[in-house]
Design a protein around this motif. Sequence first.
Motif, PDB file in Angstrom:
ATOM      1  N   ILE A  83      17.093   1.156 -14.931  1.00  0.00           N
ATOM      2  CA  ILE A  83      18.003   0.690 -13.881  1.00  0.00           C
ATOM      3  C   ILE A  83      19.425   0.826 -14.409  1.00  0.00           C
ATOM      4  O   ILE A  83      19.734   0.367 -15.512  1.00  0.00           O
ATOM      5  N   LEU A 122      15.066  -4.872  -7.089  1.00  0.00           N
ATOM      6  CA  LEU A 122      14.690  -5.412  -8.388  1.00  0.00           C
ATOM      7  C   LEU A 122      13.264  -5.962  -8.349  1.00  0.00           C
ATOM      8  O   LEU A 122      12.490  -5.781  -9.297  1.00  0.00           O
ATOM      9  N   TYR A 125      10.897  -3.051  -8.564  1.00  0.00           N
ATOM     10  CA  TYR A 125      10.903  -2.475  -9.906  1.00  0.00           C
ATOM     11  C   TYR A 125      10.066  -3.317 -10.872  1.00  0.00           C
ATOM     12  O   TYR A 125       9.216  -2.794 -11.611  1.00  0.00           O
TER      13      TYR A 125
END
Length: 267
Positions: A83, A122, A125
């Motif tokens: 990221i 997020l 992920y």
Amino acid sequence: MNIYEVVTKVDKYNIEGIEFSLLLKENEHSCNFEDEDNLLYPPDTNIEKFDIGMDTACVALGINDSANEIIKSRDEWQPDCSIRTGTDGYFGHVYEGKKNNELSFIWINGYFDKDMINENELFDYLTKQFEITELVREDIDLSCEYGMLEKGDKVELSTCAINNNFGTIKIRNSNYKSLTEGQKLTIENPDGTLETTTLKSHDKLVDSPIQVEIIEGFYDYETGNHYKGRLLNENLLKEWSDTTIVNFSEFDIVKLLEKTSTNEIEK
């Protein structure tokens, strides 16, 4: 897993970010949150803390195949498994808990600039990289993973309060350590001098599991679910023969032993 927005004021500017906290543990006895920032764990657990830094304006997290991919791509600039953070420096930290040199839990905390990733991205992920499934969302009126428990439900606790002839005594199972014990509190006196006090726990430690049957409960908007229960463990009943009634909150629960679906709790 906890993901939330934060705003940091720097001079006259508001910097928006996304913080997250992810706890992976072997079982319910490995550790348990006392509150958002304090973790209870058995006293024979060894803790190591690692700070996470960045020098390629990105960070990558994961386990198993995802971890292998991260290792293989270490020489790449901002690989696909990472990221982007938009900056170098400090990202967060990892706590590793080990018992008998075997990993018991990992607690990861980190921060992203909101311009780089949003909460949903997020979430996707982390669930992918850590192979997380069967998540249950915790809403404002369901802050405990079990929700509001009912009369007759049986639970195991890390701590609870007992009211007896000598007053109120807090007992704690010896497998769980209070992180407030040993912390230093600095107090400023009226004359400007500073006085440092080391906090001590006055809990009475017990070796037997604290098993309780719920008899009533209530919900408080600010502090969550609270309960009154009846002790079940025979060893504790012998030790506390003058009373069997205990008080505790949802955050003291480490395990749901039995769920009753027919009885309604007294409110």
